[in-house]
Design a protein around this motif. Structure first.
Motif, PDB file in Angstrom:
ATOM      1  N   GLY A 190      -4.425  12.053  -2.229  1.00 19.82           N
ATOM      2  CA  GLY A 190      -5.038  13.219  -1.589  1.00 19.82           C
ATOM      3  C   GLY A 190      -4.068  14.073  -0.775  1.00 19.82           C
ATOM      4  N   PRO A 191      -3.424  13.490   0.230  1.00 18.62           N
ATOM      5  CA  PRO A 191      -2.537  14.302   1.071  1.00 18.62           C
ATOM      6  C   PRO A 191      -1.349  14.872   0.301  1.00 18.62           C
ATOM      7  N   MET A 192      -1.009  14.264  -0.842  1.00 22.47           N
ATOM      8  CA  MET A 192       0.152  14.729  -1.618  1.00 22.47           C
ATOM      9  C   MET A 192      -0.123  16.062  -2.301  1.00 22.47           C
ATOM     10  N   THR A 193      -1.389  16.318  -2.652  1.00 21.52           N
ATOM     11  CA  THR A 193      -1.710  17.541  -3.398  1.00 21.52           C
ATOM     12  C   THR A 193      -1.322  18.783  -2.597  1.00 21.52           C
ATOM     13  N   ILE A 194      -1.735  18.823  -1.334  1.00 22.61           N
ATOM     14  CA  ILE A 194      -1.384  19.998  -0.527  1.00 22.61           C
ATOM     15  C   ILE A 194       0.123  20.058  -0.281  1.00 22.61           C
ATOM     16  N   ALA A 195       0.743  18.892  -0.073  1.00 21.86           N
ATOM     17  CA  ALA A 195       2.202  18.881   0.144  1.00 21.86           C
ATOM     18  C   ALA A 195       2.920  19.495  -1.064  1.00 21.86           C
ATOM     19  N   MET A 196       2.424  19.190  -2.283  1.00 21.28           N
ATOM     20  CA  MET A 196       3.062  19.719  -3.499  1.00 21.28           C
ATOM     21  C   MET A 196       2.800  21.226  -3.652  1.00 21.28           C
ATOM     22  N   VAL A 231       0.855  -1.175   0.000  1.00 19.63           N
ATOM     23  CA  VAL A 231       0.000   0.000   0.000  1.00 19.63           C
ATOM     24  C   VAL A 231       0.899   1.235   0.000  1.00 19.63           C
ATOM     25  N   ILE A 232       0.710   2.098  -0.973  1.00 26.28           N
ATOM     26  CA  ILE A 232       1.514   3.323  -1.064  1.00 26.28           C
ATOM     27  C   ILE A 232       0.883   4.349  -0.131  1.00 26.28           C
ATOM     28  N   ASP A 233       1.589   4.649   0.928  1.00 28.47           N
ATOM     29  CA  ASP A 233       1.012   5.455   2.004  1.00 28.47           C
ATOM     30  C   ASP A 233       1.263   6.945   1.754  1.00 28.47           C
ATOM     31  N   GLY A 234       0.344   7.579   1.046  1.00 26.94           N
ATOM     32  CA  GLY A 234       0.504   8.986   0.696  1.00 26.94           C
ATOM     33  C   GLY A 234       0.487   9.892   1.916  1.00 26.94           C
ATOM     34  N   LYS A 235      -0.245   9.493   2.912  1.00 26.26           N
ATOM     35  CA  LYS A 235      -0.347  10.303   4.132  1.00 26.26           C
ATOM     36  C   LYS A 235       1.036  10.410   4.785  1.00 26.26           C
ATOM     37  N   GLU A 236       1.695   9.271   4.856  1.00 27.80           N
ATOM     38  CA  GLU A 236       3.007   9.233   5.499  1.00 27.80           C
ATOM     39  C   GLU A 236       4.049   9.971   4.653  1.00 27.80           C
ATOM     40  N   VAL A 237       3.999   9.764   3.331  1.00 35.31           N
ATOM     41  CA  VAL A 237       4.959  10.434   2.452  1.00 35.31           C
ATOM     42  C   VAL A 237       4.741  11.944   2.516  1.00 35.31           C
ATOM     43  N   ALA A 238       3.476  12.368   2.503  1.00 40.43           N
ATOM     44  CA  ALA A 238       3.168  13.800   2.551  1.00 40.43           C
ATOM     45  C   ALA A 238       3.686  14.403   3.861  1.00 40.43           C
ATOM     46  N   LYS A 239       3.543  13.651   4.932  1.00 41.05           N
ATOM     47  CA  LYS A 239       4.019  14.108   6.250  1.00 41.05           C
ATOM     48  C   LYS A 239       5.529  14.338   6.205  1.00 41.05           C
TER      49      LYS A 239
END
Lengths: 364, 364
Positions: A342-348, A75-83
Motif C-alpha cells: 500500500g504505502p509503496m504505491t504513492i511512493a512510486m 515481515v517486509i515493511d513497506g511503510k518503512e521502505v516507502a518512508k
C-alpha cells in the motif's frame, strides 16, 4: 477498494482448519523489530531470508513450535521502505530545485463524488507536499461530459509546470476509460497505464517512460530487501491491467520464470506451490493459504480487502489476499496488509513524477 | 533463420539415446492422411486428439509399440491450413473489389543485400499476387542512410493504396531498428511490432489493430484444429518480441495459464512437462525432447533450424526446436518443420493486410 464485501477474517473458516503455532502478538513483535532494522539499512542482503525446510516442519508439535518461531518469515515493511524512498525523493527534488530552479508538478484529476476516490486524491496531495512536489488538483463534477474531462487533461498536457497527470479511477459509467486514459500525454503518464508504455514494458530492448506504480512498488520491495529475482520461479495471481499483468512483465524483465494464475486457472494452488516469489493481486480476502506456498517463498500481497471486525471503530479492518498468519510460518518473507505494498504505491507515484521532471529538463 | 549453425539432426545425440518405435515413413503416412482430412473440414473437433495415458506407455516393449502406433500424434498440417486461409482471403478480396472497388495493397521494404531477406520478400510478393493483393516493393541499398529508409516508409504511410507496410528484418547494423519500426504508421503496422499494438495485446479490454504474424499463425492452427485453449496450461519457450512474448500474450487472452520459459529458467523440462500446449520459439534444433512433454500435449514448433544432411542437394535440411520423432510418440498433435508454422506466417500477413484495407474502408 472497489467494493466492500464483508467476510469473516479467520483464515481457517474458508477451507479446512489449520493449526496456528504462533500467537498474533508474536508476528507483531517480529514486524516491529524488523522495522527498526530496515530504517538502519536501505538494502538488506539475501542471506537475511533463510529458507525453511520441510524436514524441520515435519517434527513433533512441541519441537516444531520452537523451530517455527526461529524460522518465522521476515515481515517486509513497506511503510518503512516507502518512508525511506520519500526521503530520497525529497533530497533529489531539493537538489534539482537548487541546481536548475525546477520543481516537479503533479496534476490529479478527481471526477465525481466517490468518497474513497476523494480520500486517495487527498493522500496523494499530502504526499506531494511532504516531498516538495507541486500538486495541482481539479475536481470535475460527476455529471460533466467526457469532453469537459478531456479539456482538463489537455490543459495539463500543455502546461510545462505539470510533469505528471493522474486521472483518479474509477470514472463515472458514462465515460470511456480507455479514451480518457489515452488522452494523457505519454510523457506525463505517471500512472504508466498508456498502452504505449505497457507495450514497451513487454518488449525486450525497449524502455517504458513510466512503470505502473503498484507493480513497480512490489518489485522495489524485492530490490530493497535484496531478494533475487533472476532465475526464480514467480507466480502472479490476477491479471489486471494495473497490477497483475504489468507485475508479470516486470518480473519477466528481471529474468524470473513467470506464470500468471487467474480465474480460469485449474488447480491454482499446485502452480503457486512452485513459486519462489508470489505476487497476489486478486482482491479476495485470505484466498491464498499457507499450504499453497512453497517453504521459503517470498510473498508480496497486493490485496486490500475489508473484513468484519467488531473491535474496530469502523466495524471492519483490512486484510490481504494471502492468509497472513499461515503464510508467515511457511514463507521466508511476507508483506503485511496494511503496511506492505500500500504505502509503496504513492511512493512510486512521487518517484515517477520526479523522473518525468528530470527527463524533460535533462537533469541527472 | 539468423545464423546457420550446423548440428547433427539425430535427436538421440544431444543427450541420452532414446528408443524410436516408429519408422519415419510411418509419420509421413500419417501426415498425408491428415492433410486430406483438413482439406475436407475447416475446423476439427477436440475429440480428434485423444490423450495418451502414462499407464499404456509403461507396458512391455512389444505391447507399447502397438499402442504407440495407435496413439501416434496427429500432424498439424500448416501447409494445408495456410492454403485454406489463402483461399478464404482471395474470396474476401474479390468480394471487396466487386462491392467497393478497393484492392488491398502491401508495401514490402527490403534493405541491403541479404540473400535470405530477398528470398522472403520474393515469397511475400508471390503470395500477395496469388490472392489478389497489390504488392509494392522497394529496395533500399545497404549503404543508405536511416533518413532515406524513413522517407520510404513515410511515402507509404501517406499512400492510400497501401494498407500494410512491412520492413524486412534484420536491418543493416548502422540503422536503429526501434526507430525504423516506430516510423511505420500504427494503422499500417501489419507486422504488429509497434509497441502500441503490443501494449493493446497485453491489456484486457483493449484490441490491437494487428497481431504479429507468426504467433497469430500458431493460435490460428490451434483454432482450426479445434484445440481448446481456455483453462489449459501453456508453456511458451523463448521470449522474443516477434514470437515468444506475443504468443504468450495471445494464449493469455484466450484464458490459458501461461508460463514463459527462457534462457534463465532453471529446469525448463520440469515446467514444459506440465504444459497441455507447448509453443517453442528458441531456434535450437531438437532442444525439446519427447521426455520433456506431457503425454497428450499439443506441440507448436516455431523453430526452423538448419542441420547437416549429406543426402540433401543443399547439404542441409530444416528441423524444429522439438525432437519430432520423439514428440510424435508422446504428444496428441505436433506441427512438423517444415510445413507447420512456417506457411502460416505469410498467410497471417495477407490476413492482416486484408483486415487493414477492410478497416480503413469500413467494409465488413
Amino acid at each position: 477498494m472497489a467494493s466492500m464485501t464483508m467476510i469473516p477474517a479467520d483464515c481457517s473458516s474458508s477451507t479446512a482448519a489449520t493449526t496456528r503455532l504462533l500467537p498474533m502478538s508474536c508476528h507483531k513483535g517480529k514486524a516491529l523489530h524488523f522495522s527498526r532494522w530496515v530504517s538502519l539499512s536501505n538494502r538488506l542482503t539475501a542471506s537475511s531470508f533463510p529458507s525453511l525446510s520441510f524436514k524441520a516442519r515435519a517434527s513433533s508439535p512441541l519441537i516444531s513450535a520452537k523451530i517455527v518461531i526461529e524460522n518465522a518469515a521476515k515481515v517486509i515493511d513497506g511503510k518503512e521502505v516507502a518512508k525511506q524512498i520519500r526521503k530520497e525523493i525529497a533530497v533529489e527534488i531539493s537538489r534539482m530545485k537548487d541546481a536548475i530552479g525546477v520543481v516537479p508538478g503533479l496534476a490529479v484529476i478527481l471526477v465525481g463524488d466517490r468518497k474513497d476516490s476523494a480520500t486517495y486524491v487527498c493522500n496523494k496531495k499530502k504526499a506531494c507536499e511532504a516531498v516538495g512536489i507541486n500538486s495541482f488538483e481539479v475536481h470535475v463534477p460527476e455529471n460533466s461530459t467526457e469532453q469537459e474531462l478531456l479539456d482538463s487533461i489537455s490543459k495539463f498536457n500543455e502546461d510545462p509546470s505539470v510533469h505528471g497527470i493522474l486521472v483518479q479511477l474509477p470514472l463515472p459509467s458514462h465515460m470511456n476509460e480507455e479514451k480518457i486514459l489515452n488522452a494523457v500525454g505519454i510523457e506525463k503518464d505517471v500512472d504508466g497505464f498508456h498502452p504505449l508504455n505497457i507495450g514497451r514494458l513487454a518488449m525486450r530492448g525497449r524502455e517504458p517512460l513510466f512503470v505502473p506504480c503498484t507493480p513497480k512498488g512490489c518489485i522495489e520491495l524485492l530490490h530493497r530487501y535484496g531478494i533475487e529475482i533472476k532465475g526464480k520461479r514467480a507466480v502472479v495471481i490476477g491479471r489486471s491491467n494495473i497490477v497483475g499483468m504489468p507485475a508479470a512483465l516486470l518480473l519477466q524483465r528481471e529474468d524470473a520464470t513467470v506464470t500468471i494464475v487467474h480465474s480460469r486457472t485449474k488447480n491454482p494452488e499446485d502452480i503457486i506451490k512452485q513459486a519462489d516469489i508470489v505476487i497476489s493481486a486478486v482482491g479476495q480476502a485470505n484466498m491464498v493459504r499457507g499450504s499453497w506456498l512453497k517453504p521459503g517463498a517470498v510473498v508480496i500481497d497486493v490485496g486490500i480487502n475489508p473484513v468484519e471486525d467488531a473491535e474496530s471503530p469502523r466495524g471492519y479492518r483490512l486484510i490481504g489476499d494471502v492468509c497472513y498468519e499461515e503464510a508467515i510460518e511457511v514463507a521466508s518473507a511476507v508483506t503485511p496488509v496494511p503496511g506492505g505494498v500500500g504505502p509503496m504505491t504513492i511512493a512510486m507515484l512521487l518517484s515517477n513524477t520526479l523522473s518525468s521532471a528530470k527527463r524533460v529538463h535533462n537533469f541527472r
